[in-house]
Design a protein around this motif. Structure first.
Motif, PDB file in Angstrom:
ATOM      1  N   GLY A  57       0.834  -1.301   0.209  1.00  0.00           N
ATOM      2  CA  GLY A  57      -0.049   0.074  -0.004  1.00  0.00           C
ATOM      3  C   GLY A  57       0.739   1.177  -0.205  1.00  0.00           C
ATOM      4  O   GLY A  57       0.326   2.271  -0.621  1.00  0.00           O
ATOM      5  N   LEU A  58       2.005   1.277   0.530  1.00  0.00           N
ATOM      6  CA  LEU A  58       2.687   2.492   0.716  1.00  0.00           C
ATOM      7  C   LEU A  58       3.185   2.962  -0.439  1.00  0.00           C
ATOM      8  O   LEU A  58       3.303   4.157  -0.844  1.00  0.00           O
ATOM      9  CB  LEU A  58       3.605   2.230   1.794  1.00  0.00           C
ATOM     10  CG  LEU A  58       4.892   3.448   2.023  1.00  0.00           C
ATOM     11  CD1 LEU A  58       5.143   3.564   3.479  1.00  0.00           C
ATOM     12  CD2 LEU A  58       5.940   3.028   1.273  1.00  0.00           C
ATOM     13  N   LEU A  60       0.686   4.008  -2.920  1.00  0.00           N
ATOM     14  CA  LEU A  60      -0.181   5.174  -2.645  1.00  0.00           C
ATOM     15  C   LEU A  60       0.913   6.134  -3.444  1.00  0.00           C
ATOM     16  O   LEU A  60       0.345   7.331  -3.883  1.00  0.00           O
ATOM     17  CB  LEU A  60      -0.101   5.311  -1.128  1.00  0.00           C
ATOM     18  CG  LEU A  60      -0.794   6.728  -0.666  1.00  0.00           C
ATOM     19  CD1 LEU A  60      -2.294   6.669  -0.787  1.00  0.00           C
ATOM     20  CD2 LEU A  60      -0.483   7.294   0.650  1.00  0.00           C
ATOM     21  N   ASN A 109       5.744  -3.181   6.293  1.00  0.00           N
ATOM     22  CA  ASN A 109       5.275  -3.040   7.620  1.00  0.00           C
ATOM     23  C   ASN A 109       6.354  -3.693   8.591  1.00  0.00           C
ATOM     24  O   ASN A 109       5.839  -4.293   9.492  1.00  0.00           O
ATOM     25  CB  ASN A 109       4.047  -3.522   8.017  1.00  0.00           C
ATOM     26  CG  ASN A 109       3.176  -2.364   7.886  1.00  0.00           C
ATOM     27  OD1 ASN A 109       2.993  -1.267   8.750  1.00  0.00           O
ATOM     28  ND2 ASN A 109       1.861  -2.630   6.923  1.00  0.00           N
ATOM     29  N   ASP A 168       6.555   8.009   4.945  1.00  0.00           N
ATOM     30  CA  ASP A 168       7.055   7.273   6.274  1.00  0.00           C
ATOM     31  C   ASP A 168       8.516   7.839   6.514  1.00  0.00           C
ATOM     32  O   ASP A 168       8.858   8.900   6.313  1.00  0.00           O
ATOM     33  CB  ASP A 168       7.000   6.099   5.751  1.00  0.00           C
ATOM     34  CG  ASP A 168       6.394   4.893   7.091  1.00  0.00           C
ATOM     35  OD1 ASP A 168       7.144   5.328   8.259  1.00  0.00           O
ATOM     36  OD2 ASP A 168       5.781   4.016   6.882  1.00  0.00           O
ATOM     37  N   HIS A 196       2.388   5.883   8.492  1.00  0.00           N
ATOM     38  CA  HIS A 196       1.545   4.929   7.687  1.00  0.00           C
ATOM     39  C   HIS A 196       1.282   3.644   8.647  1.00  0.00           C
ATOM     40  O   HIS A 196       0.619   2.770   8.204  1.00  0.00           O
ATOM     41  CB  HIS A 196       2.283   4.291   6.344  1.00  0.00           C
ATOM     42  CG  HIS A 196       2.545   5.479   5.252  1.00  0.00           C
ATOM     43  ND1 HIS A 196       1.403   5.529   4.543  1.00  0.00           N
ATOM     44  CD2 HIS A 196       3.388   6.288   5.099  1.00  0.00           C
ATOM     45  CE1 HIS A 196       1.735   6.400   3.645  1.00  0.00           C
ATOM     46  NE2 HIS A 196       2.872   7.124   3.952  1.00  0.00           N
ATOM     47  N   THR A 197       1.901   3.866   9.866  1.00  0.00           N
ATOM     48  CA  THR A 197       1.480   2.629  10.778  1.00  0.00           C
ATOM     49  C   THR A 197       1.698   2.894  12.232  1.00  0.00           C
ATOM     50  O   THR A 197       2.651   3.852  12.600  1.00  0.00           O
ATOM     51  CB  THR A 197       2.456   1.383  10.231  1.00  0.00           C
ATOM     52  OG1 THR A 197       2.132   0.203  10.851  1.00  0.00           O
ATOM     53  CG2 THR A 197       3.839   1.657  10.455  1.00  0.00           C
ATOM     54  N   VAL A 238      -3.120   8.357   8.067  1.00  0.00           N
ATOM     55  CA  VAL A 238      -3.535   8.058   6.591  1.00  0.00           C
ATOM     56  C   VAL A 238      -5.220   7.624   6.612  1.00  0.00           C
ATOM     57  O   VAL A 238      -5.783   7.469   5.529  1.00  0.00           O
ATOM     58  CB  VAL A 238      -2.892   7.314   5.954  1.00  0.00           C
ATOM     59  CG1 VAL A 238      -1.462   7.758   5.542  1.00  0.00           C
ATOM     60  CG2 VAL A 238      -2.614   5.825   6.709  1.00  0.00           C
ATOM     61  N   ASN A 273      -6.532   8.306   3.079  1.00  0.00           N
ATOM     62  CA  ASN A 273      -5.837   8.026   1.856  1.00  0.00           C
ATOM     63  C   ASN A 273      -7.005   7.922   0.716  1.00  0.00           C
ATOM     64  O   ASN A 273      -8.169   7.894   1.032  1.00  0.00           O
ATOM     65  CB  ASN A 273      -5.260   6.527   1.928  1.00  0.00           C
ATOM     66  CG  ASN A 273      -4.135   6.571   2.380  1.00  0.00           C
ATOM     67  OD1 ASN A 273      -3.350   5.526   2.736  1.00  0.00           O
ATOM     68  ND2 ASN A 273      -3.297   7.702   2.506  1.00  0.00           N
ATOM     69  N   TYR A 280      -1.337  -9.560  11.058  1.00  0.00           N
ATOM     70  CA  TYR A 280      -2.245  -8.372  11.490  1.00  0.00           C
ATOM     71  C   TYR A 280      -3.213  -8.202  10.293  1.00  0.00           C
ATOM     72  O   TYR A 280      -4.522  -7.723  10.816  1.00  0.00           O
ATOM     73  CB  TYR A 280      -1.586  -6.964  11.801  1.00  0.00           C
ATOM     74  CG  TYR A 280      -1.514  -6.282  10.611  1.00  0.00           C
ATOM     75  CD1 TYR A 280      -2.402  -5.454  10.159  1.00  0.00           C
ATOM     76  CD2 TYR A 280      -0.013  -6.174   9.798  1.00  0.00           C
ATOM     77  CE1 TYR A 280      -2.390  -4.598   9.180  1.00  0.00           C
ATOM     78  CE2 TYR A 280      -0.061  -5.371   8.760  1.00  0.00           C
ATOM     79  CZ  TYR A 280      -0.950  -4.346   8.476  1.00  0.00           C
ATOM     80  OH  TYR A 280      -0.944  -3.418   7.505  1.00  0.00           O
ATOM     81  N   GLU A 302      -4.568  -1.738  10.966  1.00  0.00           N
ATOM     82  CA  GLU A 302      -4.259  -1.135   9.761  1.00  0.00           C
ATOM     83  C   GLU A 302      -4.494   0.288   9.325  1.00  0.00           C
ATOM     84  O   GLU A 302      -5.309   1.077   9.940  1.00  0.00           O
ATOM     85  CB  GLU A 302      -5.338  -1.753   8.683  1.00  0.00           C
ATOM     86  CG  GLU A 302      -5.246  -1.762   7.337  1.00  0.00           C
ATOM     87  CD  GLU A 302      -4.095  -2.567   6.645  1.00  0.00           C
ATOM     88  OE1 GLU A 302      -2.901  -2.258   6.638  1.00  0.00           O
ATOM     89  OE2 GLU A 302      -4.512  -3.591   6.198  1.00  0.00           O
ATOM     90  N   GLY A 303      -3.343   1.002   9.088  1.00  0.00           N
ATOM     91  CA  GLY A 303      -3.176   2.291   8.886  1.00  0.00           C
ATOM     92  C   GLY A 303      -4.439   2.989   8.100  1.00  0.00           C
ATOM     93  O   GLY A 303      -5.314   3.525   8.708  1.00  0.00           O
ATOM     94  N   SER A 304      -4.593   2.655   6.897  1.00  0.00           N
ATOM     95  CA  SER A 304      -5.749   2.829   6.038  1.00  0.00           C
ATOM     96  C   SER A 304      -6.299   1.603   5.331  1.00  0.00           C
ATOM     97  O   SER A 304      -7.613   1.270   5.430  1.00  0.00           O
ATOM     98  CB  SER A 304      -5.429   3.954   5.376  1.00  0.00           C
ATOM     99  OG  SER A 304      -6.232   4.121   4.202  1.00  0.00           O
ATOM    100  N   GLY A 305      -5.272   1.087   4.491  1.00  0.00           N
ATOM    101  CA  GLY A 305      -6.007   0.071   3.727  1.00  0.00           C
ATOM    102  C   GLY A 305      -6.506   1.047   2.428  1.00  0.00           C
ATOM    103  O   GLY A 305      -7.022   2.091   2.509  1.00  0.00           O
TER     104      GLY A 305
HETATM  105  C1  NBG Z   1       0.742   1.148   4.747  1.00  0.00           C
HETATM  106  C2  NBG Z   1      -0.292   0.576   5.855  1.00  0.00           C
HETATM  107  C3  NBG Z   1      -1.579   0.476   5.151  1.00  0.00           C
HETATM  108  C4  NBG Z   1      -1.862   2.014   4.280  1.00  0.00           C
HETATM  109  C5  NBG Z   1      -0.590   2.211   3.694  1.00  0.00           C
HETATM  110  C6  NBG Z   1      -0.567   3.411   2.765  1.00  0.00           C
HETATM  111  C7  NBG Z   1       3.157   0.848   5.694  1.00  0.00           C
HETATM  112  C8  NBG Z   1       4.260   0.994   6.675  1.00  0.00           C
HETATM  113  N1  NBG Z   1       2.002   1.288   5.884  1.00  0.00           N
HETATM  114  O1  NBG Z   1      -2.690   0.490   5.823  1.00  0.00           O
HETATM  115  O2  NBG Z   1      -0.110  -0.814   6.376  1.00  0.00           O
HETATM  116  O3  NBG Z   1      -2.656   1.799   3.481  1.00  0.00           O
HETATM  117  O4  NBG Z   1       0.621   2.207   4.277  1.00  0.00           O
HETATM  118  O5  NBG Z   1      -0.925   4.667   3.860  1.00  0.00           O
HETATM  119  O6  NBG Z   1       3.461  -0.001   4.542  1.00  0.00           O
END
Ligand code: NBG
Length: 833
Positions: free
Chosen positions: A135-136, A139, A289, A336, A374-375, A452, A482, A572, A674-677
């Protein structure tokens, strides 16, 4: 053929062609020219790969012309620029996106078809640019697309890894990693051999008195590695703006090639030095992560930050402005903590090289940077050992200590009676060895810090960064939820759905303003529209079914409910919860009478995702999924009622096939992890429903689309800590349905139980940190509701349409504008001329 004409004749021919056809003719001509000259192939000996290369080169010509104009325009107007620093850019394929963004895909389709090619086959020749984990990185790629589309003067800076994320193969149920050498045949990058920067490592710091009598520091000796720029053009959608992504590649500096060794006949050792320099940008670390604290990773980070900062400062200095104006001209976003050394590097440049006073320099630095977290996972928070940094970057460590000193002094002044706060917020953790806490450095060196998704940003403020909220006040911390680019994730991945929406809305404006999707809701009861919607979903499912057949050999029933979980494999994210649920379903079907079986809604459970090569538990989960697939798919008692599929080597181009084909997808992380997904957004935007926990952006998706359109389950974030605490003190009882699943595993139904004992015992015996057992019942019950809902296809369809109509908020364009307004303070460039 069009070859053999001189420029004058070409002009004549062109003039005789009516305007609408001229464009097509030109593309055709470029294609033929590239096949015949650049690729040195004859048209009669042109295979799909050559057709891909010819088409790509024709489009590249276009991009680079607009790229040049954009760069000139940006230099000329001299507005503030934004620089997005990311160690990962998960771009996927470029050709399809380039054709759509410049609006010439139809022209290309016709041209290729004249030459006997199907455009889809040609597009499929391209290798994904997979310079990211998950995801990072994706994004960052969505940012680039939006920033160009919205005409922001923006550059991405990253590393040009020779090897992207590994290619995953499944052998006997196990993940096997194959290196991804992606650079052969990559037409999308432009090497800039003239743009190089010398990067220093190791050495030592000397104090000296400068001509003004000031004591200064100079970093001396050590070794030098050269950074070489490679530029990748980034076209916006429906605009002339073509921005730049600059990726750095490492090489031994010419001074570094040790001629003494060479002259002494030690050629091999001289070459070894060369190779050592080149390893810096050789490989993307395959962890999502998770940070492992490897020295080479720190080298990568500094190499990339130093090269990018040098480039940015060089560009600024050309304008001859005063240093105080730097933050009015430059915004740097840290994706990040990976680029946090850029903060230190800018301070070093300003005080050691440019002779600014500490405070003046630090004021410029903090106004320039923004940091995105992001986490909240502790294993992902970067810390670097002080001795390691002392050795590799001695001057930077001094600066970090100084930043920390001034910071702690200010904290002490404000909280004179709070003795603990100093050790809690210190950049240096007093452990053995001492560690540099990169997130704290990033907060202290930035003017804005954002999470996010709403829940994630709230958790940052109430847990991880609580003390910093106290110190700086709440305004330094903000949320930007996000989003995803609708160009790739709707228009490109699902062209028929995009066309259907365009037909109803009277054009494709929604691709530039996704909130216009709300007009789709008016058609929710329109019979013809609904039928068309359903046909498109079915076509997309058939397409995925063909892919599954071709790659796994299994037939899946396109009428079954397609249930998808594709993302990095992580405890997770709880793919184990999903596969335990599948086993539960399997056992239930096995226990049914023929009559009962008739009522079962057929399912295809589809998994995909890579495990970090060193993440043993994640690999065990992949193994279990594949073993379950092996048993279930061959069981005649189950037949079409349940199929389990693991799609190997999940990547961006596969996501483009998978997202449009799902009926339901799973976003089932333990609440608060989960930060965002972002795949949750991709699935809903493509008319799939989702099952999920109250985590990350699921919460805001629910708010936008309505709770009747989403299947939520499980414990809430606010209850997680307490549950974990109770487990820790022995208050744990395995859910009885989960126990039945574990019993089957222990009866060797899915292969040797020993292979999975770590997985089951992490839950039964070691505290069930991810609350799989706590959420199991709720998960199973909610899946029963999914089955029931799917049986009412009319209502399901209404949910699907309504959800898509309400997804406007999750456009990356909204995200980009929010960053631009509240963090970067940059304006889009006027490109009307
Ligand atoms: C990830 C999160 C996701 C999020 C993305 C983009 C890392 C450190 N974090 O939940 O796990 O959607 O970042 O923000 O990779």
């Amino acid at each position: 053929t069009f070859t053999g004409l001189g420029p004058a004749e070409i002009k004549n021919v062109e003039a005789s062609i009516p305007e609408p056809l001229r464009e097509a003719w030109r593309e055709h001509k470029y294609f033929v020219r590239h096949v015949e000259t650049t690729l040195a192939r004859s048209l009669y000996n042109c295979d799909e790969l050559a057709a891909y290369s010819g088409t790509a080169l024709a489009f590249r010509d276009r991009l680079i012309i607009e790229w040049n104009k954009t760069q000139q325009r940006q230099t000329f107007t001299d507005q503030k620029r934004v620089y997005y620093l990311s160690l990962e850019f998960l771009m996927g394929r470029t050709l399809d996106n380039a054709m759509l963004n410049v609006g010439l895909k139809d022209v290309a389709r016709d041209g290729l078809s004249d030459l006997g090619f199907r455009i889809e086959d040609v597009i499929n020749q391209e290798h994904d640019a997979a310079l990211g984990n998950g995801g990072l990185g994706r994004l960052a790629a969505c940012f680039l697309d939006s920033m160009a589309t919205l005409n922001y003067p923006a550059w991405g800076y990253g590393l040009r890894y020779r090897y992207g994320i590994f290619k995953q193969e499944i052998v006997n149920g196990y993940q096997v990693e194959i290196p991804d050498y992606w650079l052969d045949n990559n037409p999308w990058e432009f090497p800039r051999h003239e743009i190089t920067v010398d990067i220093q490592f190791y050495g030592n710091v000397k104090k000296y008195q400068d001509e003004n009598g000031r004591i200064s520091n100079s970093w001396e000796d050590g070794e030098i590695v050269q950074a070489i720029a490679y530029d990748v053009p980034i076209p916006g959608y429906g605009t002339k703006t073509t921005n730049n992504l600059r990726l750095w590649s490492s090489k031994a500096s010419s001074g570094e090639f040790d001629f003494q060794k060479f002259n002494a006949g030690d050629y091999e050792s001289a070459v070894a030095d060369q190779q050592r320099a080149e390893t810096i940008s050789a490989v993307l670390y395959p962890n999502d992560n998770l940070e492992r604290g490897k020295e080479l990773r720190l080298k990568q980070q500094y190499f990339w930050c130093a090269a990018s900062l040098f480039d940015i400062v060089r560009r600024f200095k050309k304008t001859k402005r005063a240093w105080a104006e730097f933050p009015d001209q430059v915004a740097i976003q840290l994706n990040d903590t990976h680029p946090t050394l850029a903060i230190v590097e800018l301070q070093r440049i300003l005080i050691d090289k440019e002779g600014l006073e500490w405070d003046e320099a630090w004021n410029i630095v903090t106004k320039t940077f923004g940091y995105t977290n992001h986490t909240v996972l502790p294993e992902a928070l970067e810390k670097w050992s002080v001795p390691l940094m002392q050795n590799l970057l001695p001057r930077h460590l001094q600066i970090i200590y100084e930043v920390n000193l001034f910071f702690l002094q200010s904290v002490e002044k404000r909280f004179p009676n709070d003795r603990d706060i100093l050790s809690r917020v210190s950049i240096i953790e007093e452990s053995h060895p001492k560690m540099v806490r990169m997130a704290y450095l990033a907060i202290i060196g930035s003017h804005k810090v954002n999470g996010v998704a709403e829940l994630h940003s709230d958790l940052l403020k109430s847990t991880l960064f609580k003390d910093f909220v106290k110190i700086y006040g709440p305004d330094r911390f903000t949320n930007v939820t996000n989003g995803i680019t609708p160009r790739r994730w709707l228009h490109q991945a699902n062209p028929r759905l995009s066309a259907l929406i365009a037909e109803k809305l009277g054009g494709y404006d929604f691709l530039k303003d996704l909130t216009l999707l709300d007009k789709v809701e008016a058609f929710v009861d329109d019979k013809a529209f609904r039928e068309e919607w359903a046909v498109i979903k079915r076509e997309n499912k058939l397409r995925l079914a063909r892919h599954i057949k071709a790659t796994t050999g299994f037939d899946v029933n396109p009428n079954a409910l397609f249930d998808v979980q594709v993302k990095r494999i992580h405890e997770y994210k709880r793919q184990q919860l999903n596969i335990f649920g599948v086993i539960h379903r399997y056992l239930s079907i096995k226990a049914m009478s023929a009559e009962e079986k008739k009522k079962v809604v057929p399912r295809v459970s589809i998994f995909g995702g890579k495990a970090a090569p060193g993440y043993w538990m994640a690999k065990t989960i992949i193994h279990l999924i594949n073993n379950v697939a092996d048993v279930v798919n061959k069981d005649p008692e189950v037949g079409d009622l349940l199929k389990v599929i693991f799609i190997a080597d999940y990547n961006v181009s596969k996501a483009e096939i998978i997202c449009p084909a799902s009926d339901i997808s799973e976003h089932i992380s333990t609440a608060g992890t989960e930060g965002s997904g972002t795949s949750n957004m991709k699935f809903v935007l493509n008319g799939g429903l989702i099952i999920g926990t109250c985590d990350g952006a699921n919460i805001e998706i629910t708010r936008e689309i309505g709770e009747q359109n989403i299947f939520l389950f499980g414990n809430l974030a606010e209850d997680v800590e307490d549950l974990r605490h109770r487990h820790f003190y022995g208050d744990f009882k395995l859910d009885p349905q989960l126990e039945r699943v574990f019993d089957a595993i222990k009866d060797n139904v899915f292969g040797d139980k020993a292979d999975f004992s770590a997985l089951t015992s992490s839950i039964e015996e070691h505290g069930d940190y991810y609350l799989v057992s706590d959420d199991f019942n709720s998960y199973i019950t909610t899946h029963e509701m999914v089955d029931e809902a799917f049986q009412n296809q009319e209502e399901w369809l209404a949910k699907s349409i309504t959800s898509v109509a309400r997804m406007g908020f999750f456009s990356m364009d909204r995200v980009t504008n929010e960053y631009a307004d509240s963090i970067w303070n940059v304006e889009p460039l006027d490109v009307t001329d």
